[in-house]
Write a protein that holds these residues in place. Structure first.
Motif, PDB file in Angstrom:
ATOM      1  N   ARG A  13       0.843  -1.212   0.000  1.00  0.00           N
ATOM      2  CA  ARG A  13       0.000   0.000   0.000  1.00  0.00           C
ATOM      3  C   ARG A  13       0.874   1.258   0.000  1.00  0.00           C
ATOM      4  N   LYS A  16       2.439   1.702  -3.353  1.00  0.00           N
ATOM      5  CA  LYS A  16       1.449   2.124  -4.333  1.00  0.00           C
ATOM      6  C   LYS A  16       1.106   3.615  -4.143  1.00  0.00           C
ATOM      7  N   ALA A  17       0.920   3.982  -2.868  1.00  0.00           N
ATOM      8  CA  ALA A  17       0.575   5.384  -2.570  1.00  0.00           C
ATOM      9  C   ALA A  17       1.689   6.312  -3.025  1.00  0.00           C
ATOM     10  N   GLU A  20       1.749   6.593  -6.765  1.00  0.00           N
ATOM     11  CA  GLU A  20       0.633   7.446  -7.159  1.00  0.00           C
ATOM     12  C   GLU A  20       0.971   8.921  -6.939  1.00  0.00           C
ATOM     13  N   ALA A  21       1.541   9.179  -5.756  1.00  0.00           N
ATOM     14  CA  ALA A  21       1.904  10.561  -5.425  1.00  0.00           C
ATOM     15  C   ALA A  21       2.947  11.095  -6.398  1.00  0.00           C
ATOM     16  N   LEU A  24       1.398  11.821  -9.681  1.00  0.00           N
ATOM     17  CA  LEU A  24       0.633  13.067  -9.545  1.00  0.00           C
ATOM     18  C   LEU A  24       1.557  14.276  -9.586  1.00  0.00           C
TER      19      LEU A  24
END
Lengths: 441, 177
Positions: A13, A16-17, A20-21, A24
């Protein structure tokens, strides 16, 4: 310790976070870069727009200035062109009036004459305004006698005051009579204020007070007329503006007088203002700065007019006149008729030079704009011939509708001694001629 | 919904049920995000509500109480992250009054896509009436946040809540005497 190990799920997790960040972040960085680029391009486009707008404005300004110059030039040319025939009209009308006509025709001649003078005043006003606007109004500072100035104005308006049953006074409060300013312009200002005062005053009095104090001349003109309504005061000094249309109908005029007068006063280092008088009536106060008075110059000749005529009558002066217009020749003959002069008329500068070489003259009256050879060239040729042969220097007076001061000063370098603008009044011409005949060369 | 809400919720939950507990809660839910939240991401509100429900079930604490506690938690985080907003106000009511007119204005500048609730305020004598309207059923969260605001300024607040619907309520807030 239990905290030192993390579950696989928690680890995945977190990874993945983070991914993703980061994605972004990258996306935002890209968007930021794009926005920055767009902003830079917009700034460049804006600068370009400002540049082209500035160029457009500059062009428009140049065009407007050229148009304004053209307008001033046009007015100068037109006024010159109108002055020439006006000279003939006024001269002839004056001659007609003095020619012993039956009363009804005499009256007609007077109407022609007075209307012609009004037209000439208007022409002068328009010319003045165009010169002021073109920044070419030149003031002529010279010493003059303030008391004589006041006396002349009094004489000019006393008949009008008497005919209307109005009390009229002109007072001078000054230590010295001799002051330095432009008397021609001051006379224009004061005459304008006085004719306004008389125009609007039905009964009572018109008063002028001239005061010299602290290097300033103040001309205060008060009347017992209706005064200027408050609503009209803001537009009082605007060109072509009168109180309202009824003023034009009842009192005439163009609405130029006060506008021009104020500008004269300002050019002379002062101002023209309206002062409210609590008891009613109008009060205009003109101020101008006075120049330093020369100590030596006391040559103020009040009886000059009378003496000038004596000079012209003293003998049969030989006068050469170069004037291409036949009408203006007639006017000159008429104006000079009271004096027994030996007048020789020619119609261009070349003839004037040729005649001067064969005969002696006491005075030359020289028109400026003439065919074949103009007056300035002719004057220069005469001076050259005189210098070459040792002949005496004949005084030359220019007669011209060119009335710009700087043009007049050009004349002096061409060997011209004096100048009278057209249309001229008889006194003006006679005084000018007398001065030259008294002190030739 | 902004990722910070999720990361903060999980941080609070860790204090209550521990790391393993949080993992179990997340693993037990079929979340589109897989429970992987970053502060800067955006996630559906339904995931937040699912997590709160699961936590309630696991702890036996009612979901509404959890929301209130989470509201207070978030308020504390806001005071740490944006102290300027709080320093500029002399008391909780003025702070609450400025949420719509100042705080949300600034949030929209930074995040034009943020979906914010509306707090319309009006004064009822000395009390502040806040009308809450949101597409999300977070009335209790707001209540917790309002109480925390009073605590932050050291002035306990009396909050009367009138629920209109799941996402709509009127809070009558006054100073506790």
């Amino acid at each position: 310790m239990p905290g030192e190990t993390v579950s696989r799920a928690r680890y995945e997790r977190a990874v993945k976070a983070r991914a993703e960040a980061e994605a972004l972040l990258e996306q935002k960085s890209r968007a930021l870069w794009e926005a920055n680029k767009a902003l830079r391009e917009q700034a460049e486009a804006l600068e370009e727009a400002v540049r082209s707008r500035t160029e457009e404005l500059e062009r428009a300004r140049a065009e407007a200035e050229a148009a304004n110059d053209a307008k001033s030039g046009f007015l100068a040319v037109i006024s010159h062109e109108i002055r020439t025939p006006m000279n003939a009209i006024l001269g002839m009308a004056a001659g007609l009036e003095e020619s012993g006509l039956p009363p009804d025709q005499q009256e007609m001649a007077q109407v022609i004459l007075s209307s012609g003078r009004v037209l000439l005043d208007l022409l002068n006003d328009v010319l003045d305004l165009s010169k002021i606007e073109a920044g070419r109004m030149e003031m002529e500072m010279r010493p003059f006698d303030l008391r004589a100035f006041a006396a002349e104005e009094r004489a000019l308006f006393s008949e009008m005051a008497a005919s209307r049953g109005l009390a009229f006074s002109v007072e001078v409060m000054a230590d010295k009579a001799l002051v330095v300013s432009d008397p021609t312009r001051l006379r224009q200002v004061l005459s304008n204020l006085l004719s306004n005062a008389f125009k609007f005053t039905r009964e009572g009095a018109v008063a002028v007070l001239l005061t010299v104090r602290d290097g300033q001349l103040q001309m205060r003109v008060t009347d017992s007329g209706p005064g200027v309504p408050e609503a009209h005061r803001p537009r009082l000094f605007q060109a072509f503006s009168q109180g309202d249309a009824s003023v034009t109908r009842t009192h005439g005029g163009t609405g130029l007088g006060l506008a021009i007068s104020r500008r004269f006063c300002r050019l002379l280092g002062g101002d023209l203002v309206y002062e409210h008088v609590p008891g009613g009536g109008a009060c205009f106060v003109a101020t101008v700065a006075l120049g330093a008075a020369p100590v030596a110059d006391r040559r103020i000749d009040r009886a000059e007019g009378f003496k000038a005529e004596q000079v012209l009558r003293a003998r049969r002066w030989r006068v050469l006149v170069a004037e291409d217009s036949e009408t203006n020749q007639k006017v000159l003959r008429l104006v000079l008729k009271p004096f027994d002069l030996d007048l020789r008329m020619v119609t261009d500068g070349a003839q004037a030079v040729a005649l001067r070489k064969t005969r002696a003259f006491d005075l030359v009256l020289m028109d400026v704009n003439m065919p074949v050879m103009d007056g300035l060239v002719a004057a220069a040729a005469i001076r050259a011939w005189e210098a070459g042969t040792g002949a005496p220097r004949v005084p030359i007076m220019a007669l011209t509708a060119n009335v710009m001061t700087h043009q007049v000063s050009d004349y002096a370098t061409q060997g011209i001694d004096a100048h009278v603008g057209k249309p001229f009044r008889r006194e003006e011409l006679v005084q000018g001629m007398a001065r030259l005949l008294k002190c030739p060369g | 919904m902004k990722g910070i809400v999720f990361t903060e919720l999980l941080a609070m939950a860790e204090g209550v049920v521990g790391e393993a507990g949080v993992d179990e809660v997340l693993d037990g839910l079929a979340l589109a995000s897989g429970g992987a939240y970053s502060r800067v991401g955006n996630y559906p509100c339904s995931e937040l509500l699912a997590i709160v429900s699961a936590l309630a079930a696991r702890t036996g604490v009612p979901a509404e109480d959890l929301q209130r506690r989470f509201g207070a938690w978030m308020h504390a985080r806001f005071t740490q992250l944006y102290p300027g907003f709080f320093a500029a106000k002399d008391g909780p009511l003025h702070m609450l009054e400025s949420i719509e007119t100042e705080v949300h204005v600034e949030v929209r500048k930074l995040y034009p896509d943020a979906e914010l609730p509306r707090f319309e305020t009006s004064w009822q004598g000395e009390a502040l009436r806040m009308c809450y309207v949101s597409p999300r059923p977070l009335v209790s969260f707001c209540e917790g946040l309002i109480h925390a605001c009073g605590a932050h300024y050291g002035t306990p607040l009396r909050v009367d809540v009138t629920r209109v619907s799941d996402g709509e309520a009127v809070f009558d807030v006054s100073l506790e005497r």
